[in-house]
Motif scaffolding. Structure first.
Motif, mmCIF file in Angstrom:
data_model
loop_
_atom_site.group_PDB
_atom_site.id
_atom_site.type_symbol
_atom_site.label_atom_id
_atom_site.label_comp_id
_atom_site.label_asym_id
_atom_site.label_seq_id
_atom_site.Cartn_x
_atom_site.Cartn_y
_atom_site.Cartn_z
ATOM 1 N N HIS A 37 -0.062 -2.897 -9.144
ATOM 2 C CA HIS A 37 -0.781 -1.958 -8.278
ATOM 3 C C HIS A 37 -1.577 -2.673 -7.191
ATOM 4 O O HIS A 37 -2.762 -2.447 -7.018
ATOM 5 C CB HIS A 37 -1.690 -1.044 -9.104
ATOM 6 N N TRP A 38 -0.881 -3.575 -6.488
ATOM 7 C CA TRP A 38 -1.510 -4.355 -5.408
ATOM 8 C C TRP A 38 -2.738 -5.100 -5.923
ATOM 9 O O TRP A 38 -3.793 -5.100 -5.314
ATOM 10 C CB TRP A 38 -1.843 -3.478 -4.206
ATOM 11 N N GLY A 39 -2.581 -5.739 -7.077
ATOM 12 C CA GLY A 39 -3.680 -6.517 -7.630
ATOM 13 C C GLY A 39 -4.770 -5.649 -8.212
ATOM 14 O O GLY A 39 -5.933 -6.034 -8.230
ATOM 15 N N GLU A 40 -4.340 -4.460 -8.708
ATOM 16 C CA GLU A 40 -5.292 -3.475 -9.241
ATOM 17 C C GLU A 40 -6.369 -3.188 -8.197
ATOM 18 O O GLU A 40 -7.516 -2.944 -8.520
ATOM 19 C CB GLU A 40 -5.894 -3.933 -10.564
ATOM 20 N N VAL A 41 -5.979 -3.278 -6.954
ATOM 21 C CA VAL A 41 -6.777 -2.969 -5.778
ATOM 22 C C VAL A 41 -7.916 -3.986 -5.551
ATOM 23 O O VAL A 41 -8.726 -3.831 -4.667
ATOM 24 C CB VAL A 41 -7.294 -1.507 -5.820
ATOM 25 N N VAL A 42 -7.957 -5.047 -6.349
ATOM 26 C CA VAL A 42 -9.001 -6.061 -6.187
ATOM 27 C C VAL A 42 -8.920 -6.714 -4.811
ATOM 28 O O VAL A 42 -9.952 -7.039 -4.214
ATOM 29 C CB VAL A 42 -8.929 -7.123 -7.300
ATOM 30 N N LEU A 43 -7.706 -6.903 -4.286
ATOM 31 C CA LEU A 43 -7.573 -7.542 -2.970
ATOM 32 C C LEU A 43 -8.390 -6.841 -1.903
ATOM 33 O O LEU A 43 -8.867 -7.472 -0.968
ATOM 34 C CB LEU A 43 -6.112 -7.551 -2.524
ATOM 35 N N PHE A 44 -8.549 -5.556 -2.033
ATOM 36 C CA PHE A 44 -9.257 -4.777 -1.031
ATOM 37 C C PHE A 44 -10.771 -4.883 -1.193
ATOM 38 O O PHE A 44 -11.521 -4.396 -0.351
ATOM 39 C CB PHE A 44 -8.794 -3.321 -1.082
ATOM 40 N N TYR A 45 -11.214 -5.521 -2.280
ATOM 41 C CA TYR A 45 -12.640 -5.702 -2.543
ATOM 42 C C TYR A 45 -13.055 -7.165 -2.560
ATOM 43 O O TYR A 45 -14.191 -7.486 -2.917
ATOM 44 C CB TYR A 45 -13.018 -5.052 -3.879
ATOM 45 N N LEU A 46 -12.163 -8.073 -2.191
ATOM 46 C CA LEU A 46 -12.492 -9.491 -2.261
ATOM 47 C C LEU A 46 -13.701 -9.861 -1.408
ATOM 48 O O LEU A 46 -14.492 -10.727 -1.799
ATOM 49 C CB LEU A 46 -11.288 -10.356 -1.877
ATOM 50 N N ILE A 77 3.432 1.559 -5.790
ATOM 51 C CA ILE A 77 2.796 2.026 -4.554
ATOM 52 C C ILE A 77 3.488 1.331 -3.387
ATOM 53 O O ILE A 77 3.158 0.210 -3.029
ATOM 54 C CB ILE A 77 1.281 1.719 -4.533
ATOM 55 N N SER A 78 4.470 1.970 -2.823
ATOM 56 C CA SER A 78 5.251 1.382 -1.732
ATOM 57 C C SER A 78 4.569 1.660 -0.396
ATOM 58 O O SER A 78 4.873 2.627 0.290
ATOM 59 C CB SER A 78 6.673 1.949 -1.743
ATOM 60 N N SER A 79 3.651 0.800 -0.041
ATOM 61 C CA SER A 79 2.865 0.986 1.177
ATOM 62 C C SER A 79 2.954 -0.244 2.063
ATOM 63 O O SER A 79 2.541 -1.336 1.659
ATOM 64 C CB SER A 79 1.397 1.248 0.809
ATOM 65 N N HIS A 80 3.475 -0.071 3.260
ATOM 66 C CA HIS A 80 3.530 -1.192 4.194
ATOM 67 C C HIS A 80 2.123 -1.601 4.639
ATOM 68 O O HIS A 80 1.883 -2.772 4.926
ATOM 69 C CB HIS A 80 4.397 -0.848 5.396
ATOM 70 N N ARG A 81 1.218 -0.681 4.683
ATOM 71 C CA ARG A 81 -0.170 -1.001 5.031
ATOM 72 C C ARG A 81 -0.774 -1.920 3.972
ATOM 73 O O ARG A 81 -1.421 -2.915 4.299
ATOM 74 C CB ARG A 81 -0.987 0.281 5.156
ATOM 75 N N TYR A 82 -0.561 -1.624 2.695
ATOM 76 C CA TYR A 82 -1.045 -2.484 1.620
ATOM 77 C C TYR A 82 -0.340 -3.834 1.664
ATOM 78 O O TYR A 82 -0.943 -4.868 1.394
ATOM 79 C CB TYR A 82 -0.821 -1.839 0.255
ATOM 80 N N LEU A 83 0.949 -3.809 1.986
ATOM 81 C CA LEU A 83 1.705 -5.052 2.083
ATOM 82 C C LEU A 83 1.122 -5.943 3.181
ATOM 83 O O LEU A 83 0.917 -7.148 2.974
ATOM 84 C CB LEU A 83 3.185 -4.761 2.349
ATOM 85 N N ARG A 84 0.844 -5.374 4.347
ATOM 86 C CA ARG A 84 0.258 -6.167 5.445
ATOM 87 C C ARG A 84 -1.080 -6.773 5.017
ATOM 88 O O ARG A 84 -1.354 -7.941 5.291
ATOM 89 C CB ARG A 84 0.084 -5.310 6.696
ATOM 90 N N TRP A 85 -1.919 -5.991 4.351
ATOM 91 C CA TRP A 85 -3.209 -6.497 3.891
ATOM 92 C C TRP A 85 -3.012 -7.632 2.882
ATOM 93 O O TRP A 85 -3.679 -8.661 2.953
ATOM 94 C CB TRP A 85 -4.029 -5.371 3.262
ATOM 95 N N SER A 86 -2.087 -7.452 1.960
ATOM 96 C CA SER A 86 -1.822 -8.469 0.950
ATOM 97 C C SER A 86 -1.274 -9.740 1.572
ATOM 98 O O SER A 86 -1.658 -10.849 1.179
ATOM 99 C CB SER A 86 -0.851 -7.933 -0.105
ATOM 100 N N LEU A 87 -0.395 -9.593 2.553
ATOM 101 C CA LEU A 87 0.134 -10.765 3.254
ATOM 102 C C LEU A 87 -0.987 -11.532 3.941
ATOM 103 O O LEU A 87 -1.043 -12.760 3.887
ATOM 104 C CB LEU A 87 1.192 -10.349 4.278
ATOM 105 N N GLU A 88 -1.879 -10.814 4.567
ATOM 106 C CA GLU A 88 -3.005 -11.444 5.251
ATOM 107 C C GLU A 88 -3.971 -12.097 4.262
ATOM 108 O O GLU A 88 -4.528 -13.157 4.526
ATOM 109 C CB GLU A 88 -3.760 -10.399 6.080
ATOM 110 N N THR A 89 -4.130 -11.486 3.107
ATOM 111 C CA THR A 89 -5.125 -11.939 2.139
ATOM 112 C C THR A 89 -4.627 -13.078 1.254
ATOM 113 O O THR A 89 -5.348 -14.056 1.036
ATOM 114 C CB THR A 89 -5.578 -10.751 1.256
ATOM 115 N N VAL A 90 -3.395 -12.972 0.734
ATOM 116 C CA VAL A 90 -2.899 -13.992 -0.198
ATOM 117 C C VAL A 90 -1.610 -14.671 0.246
ATOM 118 O O VAL A 90 -1.227 -15.691 -0.310
ATOM 119 C CB VAL A 90 -2.721 -13.434 -1.631
ATOM 120 N N GLY A 91 -0.892 -14.093 1.205
ATOM 121 C CA GLY A 91 0.352 -14.693 1.676
ATOM 122 C C GLY A 91 1.578 -14.217 0.919
ATOM 123 O O GLY A 91 1.483 -13.759 -0.227
#
Length: 124
Positions: free
Chosen positions: A19-28, A59-73
């Motif tokens: 789930h996109w890192g259990e949404v933790v990436l968005f709270y780093l 959760i197939s979200s390109h927006r989440y994917l872009r954030w994850s790419l920016e955050t962890v690669g």
């Protein structure tokens, strides 16, 4: 887990979060306050870039994917579904990856290469 210094004691340990890192990436950025008080060897966000793999997990979200790419690669993202809870239908997994705003090399990493490299490094 991270606050206890687990990754400091076991630097090669790898964890997969759905789930996109259990949404933790968005709270780093918010979690970064722990950097001052946790007495870890590195900032919390750095552990996510070296010890944690992220999966979409239904959760197939390109927006989440872009954030994850920016955050962890791309090298820390592995495609996964949430079967049987959230089933892929009519090629939706393939469509998500095919239309993702990433290079062909990153698409390959996300689709299967990261998983292959991770399991190739498993020691018993």
């Amino acid at each position: 887990m991270i606050v206890s210094g687990l990754f400091d004691r076991f630097p090669d340990l790898q964890v997969i979060l759905g789930h996109w890192g259990e949404v933790v990436l968005f709270y780093l950025d918010r979690i970064a306050v722990l950097d001052r008080v946790a007495h870890l060897q590195r900032p919390v966000a750095e552990y996510f870039r070296t010890n944690v793999f992220i999966t979409p997990g239904g959760i197939s979200s390109h927006r989440y994917l872009r954030w994850s790419l920016e955050t962890v690669g791309a090298e820390r993202i592995m495609y996964a579904t949430d079967y049987p809870f959230n089933r892929e239908r009519d090629g939706s997994a393939r469509r998500f990856l095919d239309t993702a705003p990433v290079s062909a090399a990153d698409r390959e990493r996300i689709a299967f290469r990261n998983w292959e490299e991770l399991v190739a490094g498993i020691r018993c």
